[in-house]
Design a protein around this motif. Structure first.
Motif, short mmCIF file in Angstrom:
data_model
loop_
_atom_site.label_atom_id
_atom_site.label_comp_id
_atom_site.label_asym_id
_atom_site.label_seq_id
_atom_site.Cartn_x
_atom_site.Cartn_y
_atom_site.Cartn_z
N ARG A 139 6.42 14.98 -10.85
CA ARG A 139 5.91 15.96 -11.81
C ARG A 139 5.37 17.21 -11.11
O ARG A 139 4.98 17.17 -9.95
CB ARG A 139 4.82 15.31 -12.68
N TYR A 140 5.33 18.31 -11.87
CA TYR A 140 4.82 19.56 -11.30
C TYR A 140 3.32 19.47 -10.98
O TYR A 140 2.87 19.91 -9.94
CB TYR A 140 5.06 20.72 -12.26
N ARG A 141 2.55 18.97 -11.94
CA ARG A 141 1.10 18.90 -11.70
C ARG A 141 0.79 17.60 -10.97
O ARG A 141 0.26 16.66 -11.55
CB ARG A 141 0.33 18.99 -13.02
N ASP A 174 4.50 17.96 -17.26
CA ASP A 174 3.48 16.91 -17.38
C ASP A 174 2.99 16.70 -18.82
O ASP A 174 3.03 17.63 -19.63
CB ASP A 174 2.26 17.31 -16.54
N PRO A 175 2.41 15.53 -19.08
CA PRO A 175 1.80 15.29 -20.39
C PRO A 175 0.37 15.85 -20.41
O PRO A 175 -0.60 15.11 -20.54
CB PRO A 175 1.79 13.76 -20.49
N TYR A 176 0.28 17.17 -20.25
CA TYR A 176 -1.02 17.83 -20.09
C TYR A 176 -1.43 18.36 -21.46
O TYR A 176 -1.15 19.51 -21.82
CB TYR A 176 -0.84 18.96 -19.08
N CYS A 177 -2.10 17.51 -22.24
CA CYS A 177 -2.29 17.80 -23.67
C CYS A 177 -3.16 19.04 -23.90
O CYS A 177 -2.94 19.77 -24.87
CB CYS A 177 -2.88 16.58 -24.37
N LEU A 223 -7.04 15.70 -13.43
CA LEU A 223 -7.44 14.52 -14.17
C LEU A 223 -6.71 14.46 -15.51
O LEU A 223 -7.32 14.56 -16.58
CB LEU A 223 -8.97 14.53 -14.35
N ILE A 224 -5.41 14.34 -15.44
CA ILE A 224 -4.60 14.31 -16.66
C ILE A 224 -4.33 12.85 -17.02
O ILE A 224 -3.62 12.15 -16.31
CB ILE A 224 -3.28 15.09 -16.45
N ASP A 359 -12.65 21.58 -21.81
CA ASP A 359 -12.17 20.22 -22.06
C ASP A 359 -12.87 19.29 -21.08
O ASP A 359 -13.22 19.69 -19.96
CB ASP A 359 -10.65 20.17 -21.83
N VAL A 360 -13.08 18.05 -21.51
CA VAL A 360 -13.52 17.01 -20.58
C VAL A 360 -12.51 15.86 -20.69
O VAL A 360 -12.04 15.54 -21.77
CB VAL A 360 -14.96 16.50 -20.84
N ARG A 361 -12.17 15.31 -19.55
CA ARG A 361 -11.20 14.21 -19.54
C ARG A 361 -11.73 13.13 -18.60
O ARG A 361 -12.27 13.46 -17.53
CB ARG A 361 -9.84 14.71 -19.03
N SER A 362 -11.59 11.89 -19.02
CA SER A 362 -12.07 10.84 -18.14
C SER A 362 -11.42 9.51 -18.47
O SER A 362 -10.95 9.29 -19.59
CB SER A 362 -13.59 10.70 -18.22
N ILE A 363 -11.39 8.66 -17.46
CA ILE A 363 -11.00 7.26 -17.64
C ILE A 363 -11.74 6.51 -16.53
O ILE A 363 -11.53 6.77 -15.35
CB ILE A 363 -9.45 7.09 -17.60
N GLY A 364 -12.65 5.62 -16.92
CA GLY A 364 -13.51 4.98 -15.94
C GLY A 364 -14.37 6.03 -15.24
O GLY A 364 -14.83 6.99 -15.87
N LEU A 365 -14.55 5.86 -13.94
CA LEU A 365 -15.35 6.84 -13.18
C LEU A 365 -14.42 7.87 -12.53
O LEU A 365 -14.59 8.24 -11.36
CB LEU A 365 -16.24 6.13 -12.16
N PHE A 366 -13.47 8.33 -13.30
CA PHE A 366 -12.47 9.31 -12.88
C PHE A 366 -12.52 10.39 -13.96
O PHE A 366 -11.96 10.22 -15.04
CB PHE A 366 -11.11 8.61 -12.87
N ALA A 367 -13.29 11.47 -13.69
CA ALA A 367 -13.58 12.41 -14.77
C ALA A 367 -13.54 13.85 -14.26
O ALA A 367 -13.73 14.10 -13.07
CB ALA A 367 -14.95 12.12 -15.36
N ALA A 368 -13.30 14.77 -15.20
CA ALA A 368 -13.29 16.19 -14.82
C ALA A 368 -13.66 17.05 -16.02
O ALA A 368 -13.41 16.68 -17.18
CB ALA A 368 -11.92 16.59 -14.31
N LEU A 369 -14.28 18.18 -15.70
CA LEU A 369 -14.57 19.20 -16.72
C LEU A 369 -13.67 20.39 -16.42
O LEU A 369 -13.60 20.85 -15.27
CB LEU A 369 -16.02 19.66 -16.64
#
Ligand SMILES: Cc1ncc(COP(=O)(O)O)c(C=O)c1O
Length: 432
Positions: A139-141, A174-177, A223-224, A359-369
Motif C-alpha cells: 500500500r501507499y500509506r 489505502d482504507p484511510y476513511c 494509525l489507519i 480525528d482520533v484513531r486507536s486500537i488497543g494501546l496503538f493510537a494517534a491524533l
C-alpha cells in the motif's frame, strides 16, 4: 561502556560529530542524551524525566529495564553468546515453538533475522520462491523498512529518494476513511478500497503476483485501522487468485493492539507474518518471518536461499523468550486491551474539546491524533512547535507529519496515561 563522567553536552557532541542520525539533516538534530530508564519513564543526563508515550520507536512494549529480560540476556551471555546459524541451540528451538503457539492458525515455522526490514525482504524472497511469481503488491500509506528491498515495499515518501530500488513492487490505495481516497464517507462507503485491490490484481496479472503485503494496522503512516471486513476480504481475494498474504506485524504485533497480532482482531490467518520490535521489546535486535506449514513444507526438499550470520542469535532468542514470558505472566496484552478502551474514551473527550484534533484513531494501546488547521478543510497542521513543547514538558512521543502518536508501553496505568494526555492537551490548547 558509557563513560559516566561525560556531561550531557559532551554526550550529544560526540554522538553528533561521530555518528549519523536516521532520517535527519544532520545539523538539525538535537538528541536527548538518555542515561537511564525504568517502566514508562526515562531520564536524560541532567536528571530530567520523560514519560515515554511511543515506547521508544513503538518497540519497547514491556517497558524499560524489565528485570526478567535483563536476567535472561545476562544468563544466556554467560553460557553461550553466539553460535553459527547452522548449529542448533535451545533458545532458538524453544522460541520457534513458542511463536508457533501464539501466532494464528497454521503459522508454524520461523526464519530469524535482526529487524523488520530484513524480515520483509526475506518474506518477499520466500514468497517468490514458493509461488514462482515475482510481483508484490503493497500500500501507499505504508512503511516496511529502509533497506533497498524493504524501501521498495514502503509506499510513503521515504521511498522516493531511494528509487530505483527492488523491481516488481506495485502500490495500491489505502482504507484511510478520514481522507477516503475514493471520496466516500463512512455512511456512503461501498468498500471501493477492496474493489480497488481486485482491480489492481487484474491490471497487474494475477499469475504474476506472488504476494500482497500490508501492515496489520498501519503504524507510522497514520494509525489507519481498516474496516472490519477489510482483512477478511483481502484474504478472500488472495485465495481466489493464489496470491500469498503477508501481514507485517513489526509494529502492530506483540500485544500492541490488545491481541497478540493485529490480524487476530479479524480472525484472519495470513500466509506469513513478519515481525520484529515487540518480539524482544527492543532489548536486543531480532526479526522473524513466520510462515504457514504449507510454505514451510515447500522448503523441506528445496533450498531456502536465505541466510544471515546472526540468524537465530542466542542472545536475541533468549530475550524474546523472556519478553513473551513477561507478556503472559503480567497480563500485558489484556492490559493493552483494557487501557486501550480507557485511552480511546479519553482521546474522544480531547477531540470534543480541541478543534485542532481532526480525528482520533486507536486500537488497543496503538493510537494517534490527527492534528489539522481546521476541521472543515482538514488541512494538516504544522507540528514543529507542538513537538518542541511536548518535549519541554517531559513527554516523549512520535510525530509523523501532522499525526501525533500515543503508543506507550503496555504496562502503563490509567494515571500515567492521564499524565501524558494532560501534557498533550495543554500543548494543543496553547497552540491556539
Ligand atoms: C510496519 C513496519 N515494518 C517494518 C519496519 C522496519 O523495521 P526495522 O526498523 O526494524 O528494520 C517498521 C519500522 O518502524 C515498521 O513499522
Amino acid at each position: 561502556m558509557t563513560n559516566p563522567s561525560l556531561t550531557s553536552q559532551e554526550i550529544v557532541d560526540l554522538n553528533r560529530e561521530y555518528t549519523f542520525f536516521s532520517w535527519s539533516v544532520q545539523n538539525a538534530v538535537a538528541p536527548i542524551p538518555v542515561t537511564k530508564a525504568e517502566g514508562v519513564y526515562f531520564w536524560d543526563a541532567d536528571g530530567k524525566r520523560y514519560l515515554d508515550f511511543s515506547s521508544q520507536l513503538m518497540n519497547l512494549n514491556i517497558g524499560h529495564q524489565h528485570p526478567t529480560v535483563i536476567r535472561a540476556v545476562q544468563e544466556q551471555a554467560a553460557s553461550l553468546c553466539f553460535a553459527h546459524p547452522a548449529l542448533a541451540t535451545e533458545p532458538r528451538g524453544r522460541l520457534g515453538q513458542k511463536i508457533a503457539q501464539v501466532t494464528p492458525g497454521n503459522l508454524k515455522k520461523t526464519f530469524f533475522c535482526l529487524g523488520g526490514a530484513e524480515a520483509n525482504e526475506n518474506a518477499v524472497k520466500m514468497a517468490r520462491f514458493y509461488t514462482g511469481r515475482h510481483k508484490i503488491l503493497a500500500r501507499y500509506r505504508s512503511y516496511h523498512g529502509a533497506t533497498s528491498g524493504a524501501i521498495a515495499l514502503t509506499g510513503d515518501y521515504r521511498r522516493l529518494p531511494a528509487e530505483p530500488s527492488m523491481p516488481g513492487v506495485v502500490h495500491f490505495l489505502d482504507p484511510y476513511c478520514y481522507r477516503c481516497p475514493f471520496g466516500w464517507t463512512k455512511e456512503t462507503c461501498h468498500r471501493e478500497c477492496i474493489q480497488h485491490v481486485e482491480d489492481i490484481i487484474q491490471y497487474e496479472g494475477p499469475d504474476y503476483i506472488a504476494a500482497i503485503i500490508m501492515e496489520g494496522v498501519t503504524g507510522s503512516n497514520g494509525l489507519i485501522v481498516p474496516p472490519d471486513d477489510y482483512w477478511p476480504r483481502v484474504r478472500a481475494l488472495c485465495d481466489k487468485y493464489g496470491i500469498l498474504l503477508i501481514s507485517d506485524e513489526v509494529m502492530s504485533g506483540w500485544g500492541r493492539t490488545g491481541k497478540w497480532f493485529a490480524v487476530d482482531h479479524w480472525n484472519v490467518v495470513p500466509d506469513m507474518i513478519t515481525t520484529a520490535k515487540g518480539i524482544t521489546s527492543g532489548y536486543v535486535p531480532l526479526g522473524a518471518v513466520i510462515v504457514s506449514d504449507k510454505i514451510a513444507g515447500y522448503f523441506d526438499d528445496k533450498m531456502l536461499w536465505c541466510g544471515l550470520t546472526y540468524s537465530g542469535h542466542p542472545l536475541s532468542c533468549a530475550a524474546a523468550l523472556a519478553t513473551i514470558q513477561v507478556y503472559e505472566e503480567e497480563g500485558l496484552i489484556e492490559n493493552a486491551a483494557r487501557m486501550g478502551e480507557y485511552l480511546a474514551q479519553r482521546l474522544a473527550e480531547i477531540k470534543a474539546r480541541q478543534a485542532c484534533v481532526g480525528d482520533v484513531r486507536s486500537i488497543g494501546l496503538f493510537a494517534a491524533l490527527e492534528i489539522v488547521k481546521d476541521r472543515a478543510s482538514k488541512a494538516p497542521a504544522d507540528m514543529v512547535e507542538v513537538g518542541k513543547a511536548l518535549r519541554a514538558n517531559g513527554l516523549f512521543t512520535f510525530i509523523f507529519r501532522n499525526i501525533l502518536f500515543v503508543v506507550p508501553p503496555l504496562c502503563i496505568s490509567a494515571a500515567q496515561l492521564d499524565e501524558g494526555l494532560a501534557i498533550i492537551e495543554s500543548v494543543l490548547q496553547n497552540r491556539g
